[in-house]
Design a protein around this motif. Structure first.
Motif, PDB file in Angstrom:
ATOM      1  N   TYR A 141       0.821   4.018  -2.911  1.00 15.45           N
ATOM      2  CA  TYR A 141       0.581   5.424  -2.580  1.00 15.45           C
ATOM      3  C   TYR A 141       1.687   6.316  -3.153  1.00 15.45           C
ATOM      4  O   TYR A 141       1.408   7.365  -3.742  1.00 15.45           O
TER       5      TYR A 141
ATOM      6  N   ARG B  89       1.160   9.248  -5.866  1.00  9.48           N
ATOM      7  CA  ARG B  89       1.565  10.629  -5.572  1.00  9.48           C
ATOM      8  C   ARG B  89       2.560  11.142  -6.611  1.00  9.48           C
ATOM      9  O   ARG B  89       2.504  12.295  -7.005  1.00  9.48           O
TER      10      ARG B  89
ATOM     11  N   ILE C  66       0.835  -1.194   0.000  1.00  6.65           N
ATOM     12  CA  ILE C  66       0.000   0.000   0.000  1.00  6.65           C
ATOM     13  C   ILE C  66       0.876   1.253   0.000  1.00  6.65           C
ATOM     14  O   ILE C  66       0.573   2.234  -0.687  1.00  6.65           O
TER      15      ILE C  66
END
Length: 84
Positions: free
Chosen positions: A66, A70, A62
């Motif tokens: 992420y 981003r 995760i």
């Protein structure tokens, strides 16, 4: 020069993000593949240490997903929009 919006995440990166988010669920649902006692690790049956390892791996997956999302959201074009 026209004002450009942030570039959407590339399709390959989106696929990698999806795989990183889906893989742990597939592993967790494949119970017959890890529902056994041996091999033991530190006295713990395989079932327990395998699940604990995947809890840690899921957090890592995760986190990587992420970071990729981003990175795809921030592009050099955004710096131009801010006047930098």
């Amino acid at each position: 020069m026209p004002n450009k919006a942030a570039q959407p995440t590339r399709p390959l990166v989106r696929v990698v993000i999806a795989v990183l988010l889906i893989a742990p669920f597939v592993i967790y649902l494949a119970v017959p593949s890890y529902a056994r006692i041996k091999p033991r690790l530190g006295g713990f049956p395989f079932f327990y240490w395998w699940q604990l390892a995947w809890v840690i791996l899921t957090a890592a997956f995760i986190g990587v997903a992420y970071a990729l999302a981003r990175r795809g959201a921030s592009s050099p074009d955004q710096a131009d929009e801010k006047g930098e």
